[in-house]
Design a protein around this motif. Structure first.
Motif, PDB file in Angstrom:
ATOM      1  N   ALA A  70      59.924  26.768  18.232  1.00  0.00           N
ATOM      2  CA  ALA A  70      58.766  27.453  18.804  1.00  0.00           C
ATOM      3  C   ALA A  70      58.511  26.939  20.223  1.00  0.00           C
ATOM      4  CB  ALA A  70      57.535  27.249  17.931  1.00  0.00           C
ATOM      5  N   ARG A  71      58.684  25.649  20.429  1.00  0.00           N
ATOM      6  CA  ARG A  71      58.487  25.070  21.769  1.00  0.00           C
ATOM      7  C   ARG A  71      59.442  25.689  22.781  1.00  0.00           C
ATOM      8  NH1 ARG A  71      56.509  19.532  23.478  1.00  0.00           N
ATOM      9  NH2 ARG A  71      55.367  20.028  21.625  1.00  0.00           N
ATOM     10  N   GLN A  72      60.707  25.877  22.391  1.00  0.00           N
ATOM     11  CA  GLN A  72      61.683  26.498  23.291  1.00  0.00           C
ATOM     12  C   GLN A  72      61.296  27.944  23.594  1.00  0.00           C
ATOM     13  OE1 GLN A  72      64.948  25.444  20.662  1.00  0.00           O
ATOM     14  NE2 GLN A  72      65.940  24.342  22.346  1.00  0.00           N
ATOM     15  N   PHE A  73      60.807  28.649  22.582  1.00  0.00           N
ATOM     16  CA  PHE A  73      60.359  30.022  22.793  1.00  0.00           C
ATOM     17  C   PHE A  73      59.185  30.054  23.774  1.00  0.00           C
ATOM     18  CE2 PHE A  73      57.615  33.640  21.724  1.00  0.00           C
ATOM     19  CZ  PHE A  73      58.509  34.689  21.907  1.00  0.00           C
ATOM     20  N   LEU A  74      58.249  29.135  23.598  1.00  0.00           N
ATOM     21  CA  LEU A  74      57.081  29.099  24.480  1.00  0.00           C
ATOM     22  C   LEU A  74      57.483  28.772  25.922  1.00  0.00           C
ATOM     23  CD1 LEU A  74      54.485  27.418  22.116  1.00  0.00           C
ATOM     24  CD2 LEU A  74      54.649  29.833  22.759  1.00  0.00           C
ATOM     25  N   GLU A  75      58.516  27.967  26.100  1.00  0.00           N
ATOM     26  CA  GLU A  75      59.019  27.706  27.448  1.00  0.00           C
ATOM     27  C   GLU A  75      59.581  28.979  28.070  1.00  0.00           C
ATOM     28  OE1 GLU A  75      58.767  25.037  29.474  1.00  0.00           O
ATOM     29  OE2 GLU A  75      57.495  24.197  27.892  1.00  0.00           O
ATOM     30  N   LEU A  76      60.315  29.766  27.273  1.00  0.00           N
ATOM     31  CA  LEU A  76      60.805  31.061  27.760  1.00  0.00           C
ATOM     32  C   LEU A  76      59.637  31.960  28.153  1.00  0.00           C
ATOM     33  CD1 LEU A  76      63.663  32.007  25.271  1.00  0.00           C
ATOM     34  CD2 LEU A  76      63.873  31.709  27.735  1.00  0.00           C
ATOM     35  N   CYS A  77      58.595  31.941  27.335  1.00  0.00           N
ATOM     36  CA  CYS A  77      57.416  32.770  27.611  1.00  0.00           C
ATOM     37  C   CYS A  77      56.775  32.378  28.934  1.00  0.00           C
ATOM     38  CB  CYS A  77      56.394  32.648  26.484  1.00  0.00           C
ATOM     39  SG  CYS A  77      56.891  33.447  24.961  1.00  0.00           S
ATOM     40  N   LYS A  78      56.707  31.083  29.196  1.00  0.00           N
ATOM     41  CA  LYS A  78      56.143  30.613  30.473  1.00  0.00           C
ATOM     42  C   LYS A  78      56.982  31.091  31.648  1.00  0.00           C
ATOM     43  CE  LYS A  78      53.968  26.321  28.975  1.00  0.00           C
ATOM     44  NZ  LYS A  78      54.047  24.857  29.092  1.00  0.00           N
ATOM     45  N   GLU A  79      58.287  30.990  31.501  1.00  0.00           N
ATOM     46  CA  GLU A  79      59.194  31.382  32.578  1.00  0.00           C
ATOM     47  C   GLU A  79      59.157  32.876  32.856  1.00  0.00           C
ATOM     48  OE1 GLU A  79      63.208  30.023  31.872  1.00  0.00           O
ATOM     49  OE2 GLU A  79      62.456  28.088  31.157  1.00  0.00           O
ATOM     50  N   ASP A 110      56.759  35.220  31.397  1.00  0.00           N
ATOM     51  CA  ASP A 110      55.446  35.837  31.245  1.00  0.00           C
ATOM     52  C   ASP A 110      55.444  37.013  30.259  1.00  0.00           C
ATOM     53  OD1 ASP A 110      52.741  35.843  31.748  1.00  0.00           O
ATOM     54  OD2 ASP A 110      52.899  37.179  33.482  1.00  0.00           O
ATOM     55  N   ILE A 111      56.118  36.845  29.139  1.00  0.00           N
ATOM     56  CA  ILE A 111      56.191  37.920  28.153  1.00  0.00           C
ATOM     57  C   ILE A 111      54.837  38.200  27.502  1.00  0.00           C
ATOM     58  CG2 ILE A 111      56.866  36.510  26.168  1.00  0.00           C
ATOM     59  CD1 ILE A 111      58.765  38.891  25.412  1.00  0.00           C
ATOM     60  N   ILE A 112      53.939  37.233  27.510  1.00  0.00           N
ATOM     61  CA  ILE A 112      52.633  37.450  26.896  1.00  0.00           C
ATOM     62  C   ILE A 112      51.906  38.603  27.581  1.00  0.00           C
ATOM     63  CG2 ILE A 112      50.356  36.424  26.496  1.00  0.00           C
ATOM     64  CD1 ILE A 112      51.863  33.740  26.092  1.00  0.00           C
ATOM     65  N   HIS A 113      51.936  38.629  28.901  1.00  0.00           N
ATOM     66  CA  HIS A 113      51.289  39.734  29.616  1.00  0.00           C
ATOM     67  C   HIS A 113      52.033  41.048  29.388  1.00  0.00           C
ATOM     68  CE1 HIS A 113      49.349  36.416  31.881  1.00  0.00           C
ATOM     69  NE2 HIS A 113      48.319  37.190  31.621  1.00  0.00           N
ATOM     70  N   TYR A 114      53.336  40.975  29.271  1.00  0.00           N
ATOM     71  CA  TYR A 114      54.144  42.162  28.991  1.00  0.00           C
ATOM     72  C   TYR A 114      53.745  42.780  27.654  1.00  0.00           C
ATOM     73  CZ  TYR A 114      58.412  44.791  27.837  1.00  0.00           C
ATOM     74  OH  TYR A 114      59.308  45.758  27.465  1.00  0.00           O
ATOM     75  N   VAL A 115      53.631  41.967  26.629  1.00  0.00           N
ATOM     76  CA  VAL A 115      53.228  42.465  25.304  1.00  0.00           C
ATOM     77  C   VAL A 115      51.772  42.920  25.330  1.00  0.00           C
ATOM     78  CG1 VAL A 115      52.889  41.829  22.883  1.00  0.00           C
ATOM     79  CG2 VAL A 115      54.950  41.093  24.079  1.00  0.00           C
ATOM     80  N   ALA A 116      50.928  42.197  26.040  1.00  0.00           N
ATOM     81  CA  ALA A 116      49.500  42.546  26.109  1.00  0.00           C
ATOM     82  C   ALA A 116      49.269  43.889  26.787  1.00  0.00           C
ATOM     83  CB  ALA A 116      48.726  41.459  26.838  1.00  0.00           C
ATOM     84  N   GLU A 117      50.153  44.279  27.684  1.00  0.00           N
ATOM     85  CA  GLU A 117      50.007  45.564  28.371  1.00  0.00           C
ATOM     86  C   GLU A 117      50.309  46.753  27.462  1.00  0.00           C
ATOM     87  OE1 GLU A 117      52.431  45.528  31.849  1.00  0.00           O
ATOM     88  OE2 GLU A 117      51.243  43.975  32.819  1.00  0.00           O
ATOM     89  N   CYS A 118      51.097  46.529  26.423  1.00  0.00           N
ATOM     90  CA  CYS A 118      51.495  47.649  25.571  1.00  0.00           C
ATOM     91  C   CYS A 118      51.539  47.243  24.091  1.00  0.00           C
ATOM     92  CB  CYS A 118      52.834  48.197  26.015  1.00  0.00           C
ATOM     93  SG  CYS A 118      54.131  46.947  26.159  1.00  0.00           S
ATOM     94  N   PRO A 119      50.450  46.692  23.542  1.00  0.00           N
ATOM     95  CA  PRO A 119      50.503  46.228  22.155  1.00  0.00           C
ATOM     96  C   PRO A 119      50.716  47.366  21.155  1.00  0.00           C
ATOM     97  CG  PRO A 119      48.257  46.175  22.926  1.00  0.00           C
ATOM     98  CD  PRO A 119      49.128  46.482  24.116  1.00  0.00           C
TER      99      PRO A 119
END
Length: 69
Positions: A28-37, A39-48
């Motif tokens: 999960a930590r490695q995934f979260l590092e990818l997310c930081k790099e 910014d997939i959170i904003h990508y998913v938030a734009e089109c949930p």
């Protein structure tokens, strides 16, 4: 962002984390590092609504494509 949309985004990110980590045998930590790099959170938030309707294998394909850019 409404509380409902925020909760849905959080849940979708949990699903994405689970799917991606299992498929790529990462933590999960490695995934979260990818997310930081990437910014997939904003990508998913734009089109949930779109992400919510995808089957797991399509979520994985979309994340693979997104992370490779």
């Amino acid at each position: 962002m409404t509380e409902r949309r925020l909760n849905n985004t959080i849940f979708l990110m949990y699903l994405c984390l689970d799917i991606y980590c299992k498929a790529h045998d990462i933590t999960a930590r490695q995934f979260l590092e990818l997310c930081k790099e990437h910014d997939i959170i904003h990508y998913v938030a734009e089109c949930p609504d779109y992400y919510d309707s995808l089957p797991d294998f399509e979520k994985l394909e979309d994340m693979n494509e997104y992370f490779s850019e």
